[in-house]
Design an enzyme around this catalytic site. Structure first.
Site, PDB file in Angstrom:
ATOM      1  CD  GLU A   1      -0.309   5.468  -3.880  1.00  0.00           C
ATOM      2  OE1 GLU A   1       0.209   5.679  -2.945  1.00  0.00           O
ATOM      3  OE2 GLU A   1      -0.923   4.421  -4.232  1.00  0.00           O
ATOM      4  CG  ASP A  16      -1.947   1.128   1.113  1.00  0.00           C
ATOM      5  OD1 ASP A  16      -2.396   1.500  -0.106  1.00  0.00           O
ATOM      6  OD2 ASP A  16      -2.457   1.558   2.322  1.00  0.00           O
ATOM      7  CG  ASP A  60      -8.163   4.873   0.410  1.00  0.00           C
ATOM      8  OD1 ASP A  60      -8.119   3.536   0.215  1.00  0.00           O
ATOM      9  OD2 ASP A  60      -7.388   5.379   1.305  1.00  0.00           O
TER      10      ASP A  60
END
Ligand code: GLC
Length: 750
Positions: free
Chosen positions: A389, A386, A457
């Protein structure tokens, strides 16, 4: 700002397998990868950028013809005509139909370091693809940015989101082509959004004008070529296709075990439990919280005894704390991204102040990969990547941060994929012959080789429910077959109706995972009242019934790059109704199930059935295709239609993929007028032995003219776990037949 437009060819030569053309501004190199794939790379650098995505090498250069004005190169499928003055690249089919070409005036050009390619826009041209992008299936009139972003709380029209797939398919005049812009810098795609009706364009803030042109004349073939070039997924572990229960976070081992136990008590099938960030000690990656998860092995052993697997989350941020192994080793070996003066870059994420591994460095990848022993030793089998980015609170990572020799603007879009690659390689090594499950949020073209993805999300709204399937289907156009959304919506609390509806789409989502953010109401199936629990249970059971079909569908992805969830544009490319915004959320799940996402407040819906005959799965009612119909859509019965002639292998309900089951394969066949085929695939679902021939594969054929159903000889050395095949015939006069699965070749007349 200086504008430079690619000018006239000065020199043309063949060099080491490439056609090399020099202009005053840049050097263009043309290489051929296959009869349907040609690469054009226009660079100002002495060494063009290396690729993170491409797995293949170019072929020998083909002969070309040069005249005063043009160069022409032909493959068996494509004709490339290059205008020399100014230098422009124009692609045609072998028989001369224009597929796509540079805009004659502007072609490739630079505005300082920004490189852009302007192309001719055709009046009827449509565009699909780009992976995880909001908006409509047909992207004509829209523009997009690729810049991997922690898009928390994103709206249904936001861009960019978490991933970068600079690959699209253009459709016009009954022709198809694909274009992959292999450039990791921040990139831009404009599909006629400027509405001058003359040009579409794409470009990037830096790097080369480096693209692969695909000229096959069907979307299926283009996907096959694109995934040949960038790789295909491996067979996923079978357990990862079962129901997955997640939450941020189950706060203790006891809570994890309680939830797992309840699934078994209530006989709601499930395979996977997750530990989100709170299993760690102070959010330090590769640690366990000493009080709430005091005995990870004990917990996982108990999960295993209930046939559950555990997936744990890892984030890239390494907490700055002396004495913490990953921090100490990272500092000692210079494994972190740095400022230009060599000082490690620091930003805040969950653990507080953190450094970030430089995943572009192979040594760092190895180091990261080896650290997974801390999770694998106690028994973790799935690895959730997770925040890659990479995310840092309220902060865009400064442009001068370095990853080895390269700066952040070049690396940002591939950081997540490189982390997933490091994770995949590491855990594969430690797990030996066992297949890992890797899940990542950020990605770049090629990620399918290492990991599944989910769409980050989302929110607990009907709009997000619909968007989720468009994202999944669009990811499917970029090689990503193993994809999912947070069922129920990550942020916010769904109404019971929305939860039920969303869950009913779960069986038809490649990854079926229920997840929710911290502070949101509990999401487990029994949290929605008895009546709803019964519906949710039935839908999860449907997932387990369909597993033989789903597993064979993933096998197809490994062989052809065709996704499990398919926009109707793949099979019905020329049917304009499939691009209609009313119907664009519909998709084919596998070869022959048409699924219609419906919001929770509508109990009937309009459905467009493409050509052919269709049966409603739940009622058997038959419909003619090429028409829109009104379908009932109660919360107990999501509209799912089956194509006439469909062959869908199913099984009876099991409580998890570890359960042996009753040994019966239910071969459902729906009557139709055309002959059909289905490739059935099975293996042990756990190991890599299938790569050494231990699989079971046979082609099942239905021939209405001969009134026969036949099963080809078995290929592969694996023994099917199904001893008996029961034919379940829909729309036929005949009845159910039973067959012994040991029979080598079979022809059944009905
Ligand atoms: C991010 C992830 C989400 C996860 C949370 C806590 O928001 O997208 O899935 O639950 O972080 O780790």
């Amino acid at each position: 700002m200086q504008l430079e437009i690619l000018g006239n060819a000065n020199t043309v030569s063949a060099q080491k397998g490439a056609l090399v053309i020099n202009t005053p501004q840049a050097e263009a190199r043309v290489t051929v990868y296959s009869p349907t794939i040609i690469r054009v790379c226009i660079t100002k650098q002495s060494e063009p950028d290396a690729s993170f995505a491409v797995m293949q090498q170019s072929q020998e250069l083909l002969p070309y013809r040069e005249s005063a004005n043009e160069i022409e190169m032909n493959t068996s499928a494509l004709k490339l005509i290059i205008n020399k003055s100014p230098l422009r690249f124009n692609f045609y089919t072998a028989d001369g139909k224009e597929l796509s070409r540079d805009d004659t005036r502007f072609g490739t050009n630079w505005q300082d370091s920004r490189v852009i390619n302007y192309r001719k826009l055709y009046p009827d041209e449509m565009f699909i693809g780009l992976g995880e992008k909001t908006g409509n299936l047909n992207r004509r009139g829209s523009h997009y940015v690729n810049w991997n972003t922690d898009a928390a709380l994103h709206g249904v029209n936001d861009d960019p989101l978490y991933k970068t797939f600079p690959f699209f398919i253009g459709l016009h005049s009954g022709l198809t082509y694909g274009l992959f812009f292999d450039n990791t810098h921040k990139s831009y795609f404009d599909f006629g959004a400027t509405t001058d009706e003359q040009t579409s364009w794409f470009g990037a803030d830096g790097g080369d004008m480096n693209y692969y042109f695909f000229g096959a004349q069907s979307i299926r073939e283009i996907l096959k070529d694109y995934t040949w070039l960038t790789g295909r997924m491996e067979m996923p572990p079978l357990w990862s296709l079962g129901y997955q229960q997640c939450r941020w976070s189950y706060m203790s081992a006891q809570e994890v075990l309680e939830v797992a136990t309840k699934f078994r008590e209530k006989q709601i099938p499930a395979d996977v439990m997750y530990c989100d960030i709170d299993y760690m000690d102070g959010f330090k990656i590769f640690t366990w919280n000493k009080s709430s998860f005091a005995d990870p092995k004990g917990m996982i052993d108990q999960l295993k005894s209930m046939d559950f697997r555990l997936v744990t989350i890892v984030d890239p941020g390494i907490k700055i704390e002396e004495g913490y192994k990953q921090y100490d080793e990272g500092i000692a070996n210079n494994y972190f991204a740095t400022y230009p003066d060599g000082e490690p870059y620091t930003a805040s994420v969950w653990p507080g102040r953190c450094h970030f591994p430089d995943f572009t460095n192979d040594k760092v990848k190895e180091w990261w990969g080896a650290a997974f022993t801390a999770l694998i030793e106690p028994g973790v089998e799935g690895f959730w990547n997770d925040m890659n980015e990479p995310a840092a609170w309220n902060q865009n990572i400064p442009w001068l941060v370095k990853f080895g020799k390269r700066f952040m603007p070049e690396i940002r879009n591939v950081y997540g994929m490189e982390m997933a690659k490091a994770t995949y390689n590491g855990v594969r090594n430690i797990l030996d012959n066992k297949r890992p499950f890797v899940l990542t949020r950020a990605a770049y073209a090629g990620t399918q080789r290492y990991s599944a993805v989910w769409t980050g999300d989302n929110a607990a709204t009907d709009e997000h429910l619909l968007l989720g399937h468009r994202l999944v289907n669009s990811l499917g156009l970029t090689g990503m077959s193993f994809t999912g959304v947070d069922i129920g919506g990550f942020m916010g609390n769904p109404t019971p109706e929305l939860m039920v509806r969303w869950n009913s789409l779960g069986p038809y989502t490649p990854m079926f995972r229920n997840h929710a953010a911290e502070g949101m109401v509990r999401r487990e199936p029994w949290e929605w009242g008895q009546g709803n629990e019964a519906i949710i249970k039935k839908d999860i059971e449907q997932r387990y019934r369909l597993l033989p079909y789903i597993y064979s569908g993933f096998y197809q992805s490994t062989q052809t790059g065709l996704p499990l969830s398919r926009t109707l544009a793949i099979d019905y490319t020329d049917d304009e109704m499939v691009y209609d915004i009313k119907y664009q959320n519909q998709f084919l799940f596998g070869d022959s199930m048409l699924v219609v996402p419906v919001i929770s407040t509508e109990l009937t819906t309009n459905v467009y059935l493409p050509e052919g005959d269709w049966y409603r799965l739940s009622t058997g009612e038959k419909y003619k295709g090429n028409q829109a119909i009104n379908a009932d859509a109660p919360l107990t019965d999501l509209p799912v239609f089956v194509k006439a002639g469909a062959i869908i292998p199913m099984q009876n309900v099991v409580q998890s993929t570890s359960e042996q089951g009753d040994g019966i394969l239910l071969l459902h066949i729906w009557n139709g007028n055309e002959p059909t085929e289905f490739v059935y695939y099975e293996d042990d679902g756990i190991t890599y032995n299938y790569q050494n021939g231990e699989y079971y594969k046979r082609t099942i054929s239905f021939n209405p003219e001969k009134k026969s159903i036949s099963l080809s000889a078995v290929e592969g050395a694996y023994q099917s776990k199904y001893k008996t095949i029961k034919l379940v015939m829909h729309g036929f006069e005949g009845s159910i037949k039973e067959i012994d699965n040991n029979t080598a070749v079979m022809m059944i007349n009905y």
